[in-house]
Design an enzyme around this catalytic site. Sequence first.
Site, PDB file in Angstrom:
ATOM      1  NE  ARG A 293      68.354  28.859 -38.589  1.00  0.00           N
ATOM      2  CZ  ARG A 293      68.804  29.214 -37.375  1.00  0.00           C
ATOM      3  NH1 ARG A 293      69.212  28.310 -36.532  1.00  0.00           N
ATOM      4  NH2 ARG A 293      68.799  30.496 -36.995  1.00  0.00           N
TER       5      ARG A 293
ATOM      6  CG  HIS B   5      65.119  30.187 -32.809  1.00  0.00           C
ATOM      7  ND1 HIS B   5      65.737  31.137 -33.594  1.00  0.00           N
ATOM      8  CD2 HIS B   5      66.018  29.171 -32.678  1.00  0.00           C
ATOM      9  CE1 HIS B   5      66.950  30.714 -33.910  1.00  0.00           C
ATOM     10  NE2 HIS B   5      67.140  29.534 -33.376  1.00  0.00           N
TER      11      HIS B   5
ATOM     12  CG  ASP C  45      65.273  23.203 -28.538  1.00  0.00           C
ATOM     13  OD1 ASP C  45      66.497  22.972 -28.618  1.00  0.00           O
ATOM     14  OD2 ASP C  45      64.815  24.325 -28.269  1.00  0.00           O
TER      15      ASP C  45
ATOM     16  NE  ARG D  87      70.705  33.132 -30.945  1.00  0.00           N
ATOM     17  CZ  ARG D  87      70.888  31.838 -31.244  1.00  0.00           C
ATOM     18  NH1 ARG D  87      71.756  31.111 -30.559  1.00  0.00           N
ATOM     19  NH2 ARG D  87      70.225  31.284 -32.225  1.00  0.00           N
TER      20      ARG D  87
ATOM     21  CB  CYS E  92      66.515  23.887 -33.523  1.00  0.00           C
ATOM     22  SG  CYS E  92      66.597  23.776 -31.734  1.00  0.00           S
TER      23      CYS E  92
ATOM     24  CD  GLN F 279      66.172  25.990 -36.031  1.00  0.00           C
ATOM     25  OE1 GLN F 279      67.244  26.439 -35.664  1.00  0.00           O
ATOM     26  NE2 GLN F 279      66.096  24.992 -36.900  1.00  0.00           N
TER      27      GLN F 279
HETATM   28  N1   CP Z   1      69.598  26.344 -33.913  1.00  0.00           N
HETATM   29  C1   CP Z   1      70.306  27.445 -33.573  1.00  0.00           C
HETATM   30  O1   CP Z   1      69.778  28.556 -33.473  1.00  0.00           O
HETATM   31  O2   CP Z   1      71.625  27.210 -33.404  1.00  0.00           O
HETATM   32  P1   CP Z   1      72.693  28.238 -32.806  1.00  0.00           P
HETATM   33  O3   CP Z   1      72.312  28.462 -31.352  1.00  0.00           O
HETATM   34  O4   CP Z   1      74.004  27.534 -32.956  1.00  0.00           O
HETATM   35  O5   CP Z   1      72.614  29.516 -33.568  1.00  0.00           O
HETATM   36  N1  NVA Z   2      65.663  26.481 -27.033  1.00  0.00           N
HETATM   37  C1  NVA Z   2      67.069  26.612 -27.292  1.00  0.00           C
HETATM   38  C2  NVA Z   2      67.310  26.789 -28.755  1.00  0.00           C
HETATM   39  C3  NVA Z   2      68.760  26.890 -29.136  1.00  0.00           C
HETATM   40  C4  NVA Z   2      68.937  27.096 -30.606  1.00  0.00           C
HETATM   41  C5  NVA Z   2      67.625  27.788 -26.511  1.00  0.00           C
HETATM   42  O1  NVA Z   2      66.962  28.831 -26.441  1.00  0.00           O
HETATM   43  O2  NVA Z   2      68.712  27.661 -25.939  1.00  0.00           O
END
Ligand code: CP
Ligand code: NVA
Length: 306
Positions: A291, A129, A223, A102, A263, A132
């Site tokens: 997930r 993502h 989101d 990430r 999400c 997700q």
């Molecule tokens: N939806 C999602 O990716 O959640 P986290 O940021 O908690 O991993």
């Molecule tokens: N769009 C958001 C998703 C978090 C799971 C981010 O990147 O922070």
Amino acid sequence: MAALIGRDLLGLADLSSTELQELLELATLLKSQQLKLQCNKVLGLLFSKASTRTRVSFTVAMYQLGGQVIDLNPNVTQVSRGEPLQDTARVLDRYLDIFAIRTFAQQDLETFANYAESPVINALTDLEHPCQILADLLTIQECFGTLAGLTLTYVGDGNNVANSLMLGCALVGMNVRVAFPSGYAPDAEIVEKARTIANNKTEVVLTHDPEAAAKGASVLYTDVWASMGQEAEADNRFPIFQPYQISDQLLSLADPAAIVLHCLPAHRGEEITEEVIEGSQSKVWDQAENRLHAQKALLASILGAK
Ligand code: CP
Ligand code: NVA
């Protein structure tokens, strides 16, 4: 068993339509049945941003498959002191069997994957993502028994989740509409890629009109208005995004059987109201559970669990 042995997942379109659908089938199976890895494998989690769901669901998925996990926060490695990504990737590759990363720039994920022979999974970048969306599609399939022909409307920021949703919908034959304020469009190259995949058989619609986009949709999705890394913009974004909130009024325009997805984490009173997220059409908790099942299917199919 889907055959993704040794493959990377850097973006959702790394999967073909068939591979994506086979992964969803495997995820459905894994909700009721255990699979084990042939030999002990170790997953490295390299997360430069916060995470609750992704971190824990990857960890539990790996444990349930009989593997192990090392949680490598970049702050506790030499990455924080400037060791190049290329060097880090080549070294960690000698210890670990698979990576979930990430980070901010998609380019950093791709650089890491170029220098590591082991499979690399995108656990969220600024661009995509994909994990997700595996869970989202699994949830939609569970609710409607099918995916092809349904319409998903995403309302809000044209961010990483919106980008991967467009690809995912196109891959499974769903129509996708993205409603966003001017200046907050999804990535233009990904829009083109989704339209190429959809091949005029399904719609990939971009609009500034949330009400027109919501009309008759089977899935309403939103989101956060400011993603990780954009915290300083949050106050400025609030009034711009206000018309893009999922409220009872917006939901009333969708199909009466529509479901609502997010999400998570959610900001009640911003992108979604308390009434909608806690309402009967909200499937966000099933979505979050999925997930685990979707990523377990992905790990099993990349690592060859039996
Ligand atoms: N939806 C999602 O990716 O959640 P986290 O940021 O908690 O991993
Ligand atoms: N769009 C958001 C998703 C978090 C799971 C981010 O990147 O922070």
